[in-house]
Design an enzyme around this catalytic site. Structure first.
Site, mmCIF file in Angstrom:
data_model
loop_
_atom_site.group_PDB
_atom_site.id
_atom_site.type_symbol
_atom_site.label_atom_id
_atom_site.label_comp_id
_atom_site.label_asym_id
_atom_site.label_seq_id
_atom_site.Cartn_x
_atom_site.Cartn_y
_atom_site.Cartn_z
ATOM 1 N N TYR A 69 0.856 -1.198 0.000
ATOM 2 C CA TYR A 69 0.000 0.000 0.000
ATOM 3 C C TYR A 69 0.882 1.233 0.000
ATOM 4 O O TYR A 69 1.841 1.317 0.775
ATOM 5 C CB TYR A 69 -0.889 0.023 1.255
ATOM 6 C CG TYR A 69 -2.315 -0.354 0.967
ATOM 7 C CD1 TYR A 69 -3.044 0.347 0.011
ATOM 8 C CD2 TYR A 69 -2.949 -1.390 1.647
ATOM 9 C CE1 TYR A 69 -4.362 0.014 -0.266
ATOM 10 C CE2 TYR A 69 -4.261 -1.730 1.372
ATOM 11 C CZ TYR A 69 -4.976 -1.026 0.414
ATOM 12 O OH TYR A 69 -6.263 -1.353 0.135
ATOM 13 N N GLU A 115 -0.383 4.895 -0.405
ATOM 14 C CA GLU A 115 -1.118 6.155 -0.576
ATOM 15 C C GLU A 115 -0.177 7.342 -0.421
ATOM 16 O O GLU A 115 0.699 7.353 0.451
ATOM 17 C CB GLU A 115 -2.231 6.277 0.476
ATOM 18 C CG GLU A 115 -3.419 5.381 0.208
ATOM 19 C CD GLU A 115 -3.329 4.074 0.938
ATOM 20 O OE1 GLU A 115 -2.197 3.610 1.207
ATOM 21 O OE2 GLU A 115 -4.382 3.490 1.236
ATOM 22 N N ARG A 161 -1.811 -2.431 -18.069
ATOM 23 C CA ARG A 161 -3.079 -1.698 -17.992
ATOM 24 C C ARG A 161 -2.945 -0.638 -16.911
ATOM 25 O O ARG A 161 -2.466 -0.907 -15.812
ATOM 26 C CB ARG A 161 -4.228 -2.645 -17.637
ATOM 27 C CG ARG A 161 -4.326 -3.869 -18.503
ATOM 28 C CD ARG A 161 -5.669 -4.534 -18.394
ATOM 29 N NE ARG A 161 -6.639 -3.796 -19.161
ATOM 30 C CZ ARG A 161 -6.772 -3.892 -20.485
ATOM 31 N NH1 ARG A 161 -6.018 -4.707 -21.184
ATOM 32 N NH2 ARG A 161 -7.670 -3.182 -21.118
#
Ligand code: DSN
Length: 411
Positions: A51, A53, A231
């Site tokens: 993670y 952020e 992608r």
């Protein structure tokens, strides 16, 4: 793949099936491509566990020594490749990137000029079924009878509608946009300019077509079409909008970025900075031009008069008597994958429209050139004209497989 095979045979078999489909079939969907093994390795890496952020150097969680490295690389490479003042590489794909860009500069109810879907635009450019069209007031411009954007009409629309944002970009429009004319109109009416370059990002990166990034305030893109990355999405912008865009990405719209995608994107952007990529991008244009000429020779009606980029949009219903859906199906039977597509102001429905879109970025990645494109155009024509003849289609499929085996996926 030994571990996957042992642990989950169902997924393993589906994966092997997809691999064989890609190896023995031919991808002519204009928005698809084949990534390099290095991109695939980064994509399937332990970065997926993390993670992150925030932005490099300013994260909300610990343990970011290496995520900072790959995200900074992706940002710097994107800026260099496109000459951008600022880049955010966290958007999860093209639709979120567009939604984020709108939210960074618009308030609910603001007016946006965007290209009509059936004239080559994209759903996220204001089609009534989308969330953005429920939040903002989209007015959609179209191409004229000659198949081009009429800039005088666009100017009249801009003056009467007073948009806050003028949006260029497309998913099936095949001609070059006049960046200066477009942004001059926006300047006249005080509109912010945005270009969704998802389809043509690789052609721009490879310098096969002019770069719009210096002209536009905001440029969004996906990373997996002509650009040949994993992608994902990116937003580039002028420094003036950098903070608004970064905040709109996180915490405005998304949570944790997909770091494995960002690592793979850094690799793909590194590939696009190499000289060989320019040769690739130029070959795409050459291949598309040959496809245009050959299909015209076989009597296909091409929308917008032809192509300046990597794809064509053909009205197969009026020129070949087959609907878009029938054409997609018959080509699927011989191992050529394309997609049915609406043509401007199509009287038919999206699930069975009058047209098909055919693009060459993926076959160009496999090394196919003008000679192979001539063969493929001939097969497309023969398959449509003999669509009832299963035996004939079976023979054509063998030809397709033979050619695909000569041009393997990137190794
Ligand atoms: N689905 C993409 C395309 O095919 O153009 C755009 O969203």
């Amino acid at each position: 793949m030994a571990k996957l095979k042992k642990q989950d045979i169902k997924v393993y078999k589906a994966l092997q099936g997809e691999l064989k489909r890609q190896q023995e079939g031919m991808e002519l969907i204009a928005s698809e491509n084949y990534v390099s093994p290095a991109v695939l390795e980064a994509l399937g890496s332990v970065f997926t566990n993390k993670y992150s952020e925030g932005l490099p150097g300013k994260r909300y969680y610990g343990g970011q020594k290496y995520t900072d490295v790959v995200e900074s690389l992706a940002i710097e490479r994107a800026k260099k490749l496109f000459g951008a003042e600022h880049a955010n590489v966290q958007p999860l794909s093209g639709a979120p990137a567009n939604m984020i860009a709108y939210s960074a500069v618009l308030s609910p109810g603001d007016t946006v000029l965007g290209m009509d879907l059936s004239h080559g635009g994209h759903l996220t450019h204001g089609h009534p079924v989308t969330l953005s069209a429920k939040i903002y007031r989209f007015v959609r411009y179209k191409t004229d009878a000659s198949g081009l954007i009429d800039y005088d009409e666009l100017e009249k629309m801009a003056i009467s509608e007073k948009p806050k944002l003028m949006l260029a970009g497309f998913s099936a429009y095949t001609r070059q946009i006049d960046y200066k004319k477009f942004t001059d109109i926006a300047q006249k009416v005080g509109a912010i300019t945005m270009f969704d370059i998802a389809h043509i990002a690789g052609l721009i990166a490879g310098k096969a077509i002019p770069n719009p990034v210096p002209y536009f305030d905001i440029v969004t893109t996906t990373t997996h079409k002509t650009l040949r990355g994993p992608r994902g999405g990116m937003i580039m912008c002028k420094e003036k909008y950098a903070q608004a865009i970064d905040k709109a990405v996180f915490p405005g719209f998304q949570g944790g970025p997909h770091m494995n995608n960002i690592a793979a994107l850094a690799v793909a952007l590194g590939e696009a900075l190499k000289p060989a990529y320019k040769t690739y991008a130029k070959q795409i244009i050459k291949n598309a031009k040959v496809l245009e000429q050959e299909l015209k020779k076989y009597g296909f009606k091409l929308m917008f008069g032809g192509t300046d980029n990597h794809m064509i949009l053909a009205d197969v219903f009026s020129s070949k008597g087959a609907t878009g859906k029938e054409t997609e199906k018959v080509l699927d039977e011989i191992g050529i994958t394309i997609n049915k597509n609406m043509i401007p102001d199509d009287p038919r429905k999206p699930m069975d429209p009058s047209g098909v879109r055919i693009g060459v970025p993926a076959i160009t990645t496999r090394g196919m050139k003008e000679k192979e494109v001539r063969l493929i155009a001939g097969w497309i024509n023969k398959a449509i004209e003999n669509r009832e003849n299963k035996k004939f289609l079976g023979e054509l499929k063998k030809e397709v497989i033979k050619l695909c085996k000569k041009f393997p996926l990137p190794k």
